[in-house]
Enzyme design. Structure first.
Site, mmCIF file in Angstrom:
data_model
loop_
_atom_site.group_PDB
_atom_site.id
_atom_site.type_symbol
_atom_site.label_atom_id
_atom_site.label_comp_id
_atom_site.label_asym_id
_atom_site.label_seq_id
_atom_site.Cartn_x
_atom_site.Cartn_y
_atom_site.Cartn_z
ATOM 1 N N ALA A 31 0.820 -1.214 0.000
ATOM 2 C CA ALA A 31 0.000 0.000 0.000
ATOM 3 C C ALA A 31 0.853 1.263 0.000
ATOM 4 O O ALA A 31 0.491 2.272 -0.606
ATOM 5 C CB ALA A 31 -0.929 -0.013 1.212
ATOM 6 N N LYS A 81 3.482 -16.853 1.709
ATOM 7 C CA LYS A 81 4.566 -15.868 1.565
ATOM 8 C C LYS A 81 4.746 -15.050 2.836
ATOM 9 O O LYS A 81 5.860 -14.615 3.148
ATOM 10 C CB LYS A 81 4.324 -14.973 0.343
ATOM 11 C CG LYS A 81 3.012 -14.191 0.346
ATOM 12 C CD LYS A 81 3.178 -12.771 0.829
ATOM 13 C CE LYS A 81 1.882 -12.000 0.803
ATOM 14 N NZ LYS A 81 2.039 -10.604 1.227
#
Length: 222
Positions: A98, A149
């Site tokens: 972000a 991940k």
């Protein structure tokens, strides 16, 4: 105020283009597409507040995690709990921190759906000069990659904190992507995927290496 004072506080929003509500049922009633972006630990409690019938809505999952206590993917839970057809479920995935989106740096999102036409329709809403999209049909595989991940990135942060160096970190990450591929091939054997694509290897790399990665930073603190 036109900005979030806690997260990415420098980003300014045109509030005339945003309809705000704190009523989750009002949002569900008014929208034809619901985008889920709640941190996974709070997901189940938030969803428990929904009393509207959302079975005919399109639902896009952007959550990187599994449903607490259920050991289920987000999309699987939405089908079981709310009767949403798998054909109306989509997934949006990175690599896409972000912070870099806010800084208007070039980013790529992967949008997955059973129907490529539906994936394309949603991806078109996101496309801009700095945001590009890639299409996929591997919904479950991309969701699993988003979970795995994060786990690998904590390990990468631990290695960084132990000052093991970039050489060993590269070896660790290369082993992590091979393990991810083995897991994916067992969990979703009928899906078409290239593990080197950005939703898998790309998201793994950015989460293991980026200074914006909370999982990496958490591992370094450990």
């Amino acid at each position: 105020t036109g900005h979030n004072p806690v997260y990415l506080s420098d980003v300014r929003f045109d509030t005339s283009r945003i309809y705000f509500t704190s009523d989750i049922n009002e949002a569900c009633r008014l929208a034809d597409t619901l985008l889920l972006a709640v941190p996974s630990p709070y997901f189940k409690n938030h969803m428990a507040n929904i009393t509207e019938d959302i079975s005919q809505k399109h639902v896009v999952n952007a959550i990187k995690g599994i449903v607490p206590d259920e050991n289920m993917l987000i999309t699987q839970y939405m089908t079981r709990q709310f009767g949403i057809s798998p054909d109306n479920l989509l997934v949006a995935s990175g690599p896409c921190h972000a912070e870099e989106v806010a800084l208007e740096r070039l980013s790529y999102l992967t949008v997955a759906a059973q129907s490529i036409e539906k994936a394309q329709a949603f991806a078109a809403k996101l496309e801009s000069a700095k945001m590009k999209t890639v299409l996929s049909s591997d919904i479950d595989g991309i969701e699993y990659a988003g979970v795995l991940k994060n786990v690998y990135a904590i390990g990468a942060g631990i290695l960084h904190g132990l000052k093991n160096g970039d050489n060993f970190l590269a070896t660790y990450v290369s082993n992590a992507i091979r393990e991810m591929e083995r897991f994916e091939d067992i969990a979703c054997p009928h899906s078409q995927r290239n593990i080197c694509n950005s939703a898998y290897l790309g998201d793994l790399l950015v989460t293991c290496y980026s200074r914006f990665s909370r999982n990496h930073n958490f591992g370094a603190m450990i």
